[in-house]
Design an enzyme around this catalytic site. Structure first.
Site, PDB file in Angstrom:
ATOM      1  N   LYS A 185       0.689  -1.101   0.035  1.00 43.81           N
ATOM      2  CA  LYS A 185      -0.131  -0.067  -0.131  1.00 43.81           C
ATOM      3  C   LYS A 185       0.805   1.106  -0.054  1.00 43.81           C
ATOM      4  O   LYS A 185       2.225   1.114   0.076  1.00 43.81           O
ATOM      5  CB  LYS A 185      -0.868  -0.101   1.086  1.00 43.81           C
ATOM      6  CG  LYS A 185      -2.104  -1.296   1.065  1.00 43.81           C
ATOM      7  CD  LYS A 185      -2.930  -1.069  -0.023  1.00 43.81           C
ATOM      8  CE  LYS A 185      -3.647  -2.161  -0.326  1.00 43.81           C
ATOM      9  NZ  LYS A 185      -4.860  -2.933   0.646  1.00 43.81           N
TER      10      LYS A 185
HETATM   11  C1  PLP Z   1      -6.064  -4.018   0.845  1.00 44.29           C
HETATM   12  C2  PLP Z   1      -7.376  -3.619   1.134  1.00 44.29           C
HETATM   13  C3  PLP Z   1      -8.083  -4.144   2.210  1.00 44.29           C
HETATM   14  C4  PLP Z   1      -7.694  -4.779   3.456  1.00 44.29           C
HETATM   15  O1  PLP Z   1      -6.375  -4.612   3.920  1.00 44.29           O
HETATM   16  P1  PLP Z   1      -5.273  -5.599   4.725  1.00 44.29           P
HETATM   17  O2  PLP Z   1      -4.407  -4.710   5.472  1.00 44.29           O
HETATM   18  O3  PLP Z   1      -4.756  -6.422   3.513  1.00 44.29           O
HETATM   19  O4  PLP Z   1      -6.048  -6.483   5.414  1.00 44.29           O
HETATM   20  C5  PLP Z   1      -9.369  -3.654   2.570  1.00 44.29           C
HETATM   21  N1  PLP Z   1      -9.934  -3.098   1.203  1.00 44.29           N
HETATM   22  C6  PLP Z   1      -9.409  -2.755   0.017  1.00 44.29           C
HETATM   23  C7  PLP Z   1     -10.065  -2.098  -0.927  1.00 44.29           C
HETATM   24  C8  PLP Z   1      -8.101  -3.075  -0.122  1.00 44.29           C
HETATM   25  O5  PLP Z   1      -7.495  -2.908  -1.151  1.00 44.29           O
END
Ligand code: PLP
Length: 381
Positions: A185
């Site tokens: 991210k």
């Molecule tokens: C990455 C993501 C999540 C979840 O996050 P994690 O930290 O991987 O549990 C939720 N919603 C969206 C749209 C994402 O891209």
């Protein structure tokens, strides 16, 4: 041309990450108590213009906490885009509620506000706009519908750190919102997440639920069934250091997107449109191939990987996958994006020369499958 391997995403840890993590080790504060957790929460709240923030062990549980704080439970329905990462739908299920899907807009790829109201029933409790790939959803339209029907709005901003809707950072534009700090991210804590809101009673509920449901004023007295969803001081140390550099990360992503648009101009490739009211955070610059290339999309991905370039397919819509399969579903826009979308490397280490190499390789891969389509067709869902 260099053959250096270019991953689709990678963390950039060149700031105070090492120093702050070592500080945790040197001072013996490695669990979920410690100064970095609070510092990261405070700075992150400020970053996205929210009054309150509480840090969690990942984005998925942050979304679970946000829904629980709103009291979403069995029998409730929650409206969301079908084109999202699976966690958005799964967390609604964790609450015993049902996700109800909406198709995407053809330009922003976000949930189409014009298709929300037809999905509202007497059981609908909330809408989850997802700011897909970093482009904000049309929050004015979503908020107006929510107000008309007395629904909560939960922003899934997991992919949209620093993205802006009409000059305001996303996250706390609705009732409550969440972010993810997974390794790929915009900023990362390895795994990690955050709940943000301007509502003091919602943050209090989220904080209590993330710490086993303990009464904040009475240790080992539990007033509700909670969870252990806390973030560690080590993770928060990474997060605080990442946040110090976030403006530079975001600026570089804007440049990468501009380079991609320039390099792909004049080809048949299109991409997610950036609305004039939007400030895109470009978590992933995602290109759309022409529809006749859909059955070759995965071969193009393989071809690029052989040239040292990692890419990834766009998400599959929820309604196509086993847990949420609906054979009567009709979400043509989301399906088209899913069939032909390819996310290209977007992270701080990608240079202008890299973008040129990636774009050239993509265009060459397309020519290759066009020249010999039978050899490259793969089964389609
Ligand atoms: C990455 C993501 C999540 C979840 O996050 P994690 O930290 O991987 O549990 C939720 N919603 C969206 C749209 C994402 O891209």
């Amino acid at each position: 041309m260099s053959n250096r391997f270019i991953p689709v995403a990678a963390p950039e840890l060149s700031g105070n990450e090492r120093k702050y993590v070592l500080d945790c080790l040197d001072t013996n504060w490695i669990s979920s108590a410690g100064k970095y957790v609070e510092a990261f929460e405070t700075s992150f709240a400020e970053f996205c213009g929210a009054k309150y923030a509480t840090a969690c062990c990942n984005g998925t549980v942050s979304l679970h906490l946000a829904l629980l704080a709103l009291g979403i439970g069995p029998g409730d329905e929650v409206i969301m885009p079908t084109l999202t990462f699976v966690a958005t739908a799964n967390t609604v299920k964790y609450c015993g509620a049902e996700p109800v899907f909406v198709d995407s807009e053809p330009d922003t790829w976000n949930l189409d506000p014009a298709k929300i109201e037809e999905k509202i029933t007497s059981r609908t409790r909330a809408i989850i706009p997802v700011h897909l790939y970093g482009h904000p959803a049309d929050m004015d339209a979503v908020m107006a519908i929510a107000q008309r029907h007395d629904l909560f709005v939960v922003e899934d901003a997991a992919e949209a750190h620093g993205a802006e809707f009409k000059g305001k950072r996303v996250g706390a534009l609705g009732d409550i919102g969440i972010f993810s700090f997974y390794g790929n991210k915009v900023i990362t804590t390895g795994e990690g997440g955050m709940v943000v809101t301007n509502n003091p009673s919602l943050i209090e509920k989220a904080r209590q639920l993330k710490a086993q449901g303990q009464d904040p004023k009475r240790r080992y007295w539990f007033t509700t069934i909670g969870y252990n969803y806390r973030m560690t001081n080590l993770m928060a140390a990474l997060g605080l250091a990442q946040l110090e550099q976030v403006d530079a990360h975001l600026e570089h992503r804007l440049k990468i997107a501009r380079w991609y648009r320039e390099a792909l101009k004049g080809s048949d490739i299109t991409w997610q449109v950036e609305k004039d009211w939007a400030h895109h955070s470009y978590w992933m610059f995602t290109a759309l191939l022409e529809d006749d290339l859909a059955e070759h999309r995965d071969a193009i991905i393989t071809n690029m990987a052989e040239s040292g370039i990692e890419t990834r397919p766009a998400f599959y819509p929820m309604h196509m996958m086993p847990p949420y399969f609906d054979e009567n579903a009709n979400y043509p826009v989301a399906e088209k994006i899913s069939r032909t979308g390819i996310s290209l490397p977007t992270w701080s280490g990608v240079s202008e020369a890299d973008v040129q190499r990636i774009a050239e390789t993509l265009l060459q891969s397309i020519e290759k499958v066009r020249a010999n389509p039978a050899a490259h067709a793969t089964a389609q869902l």
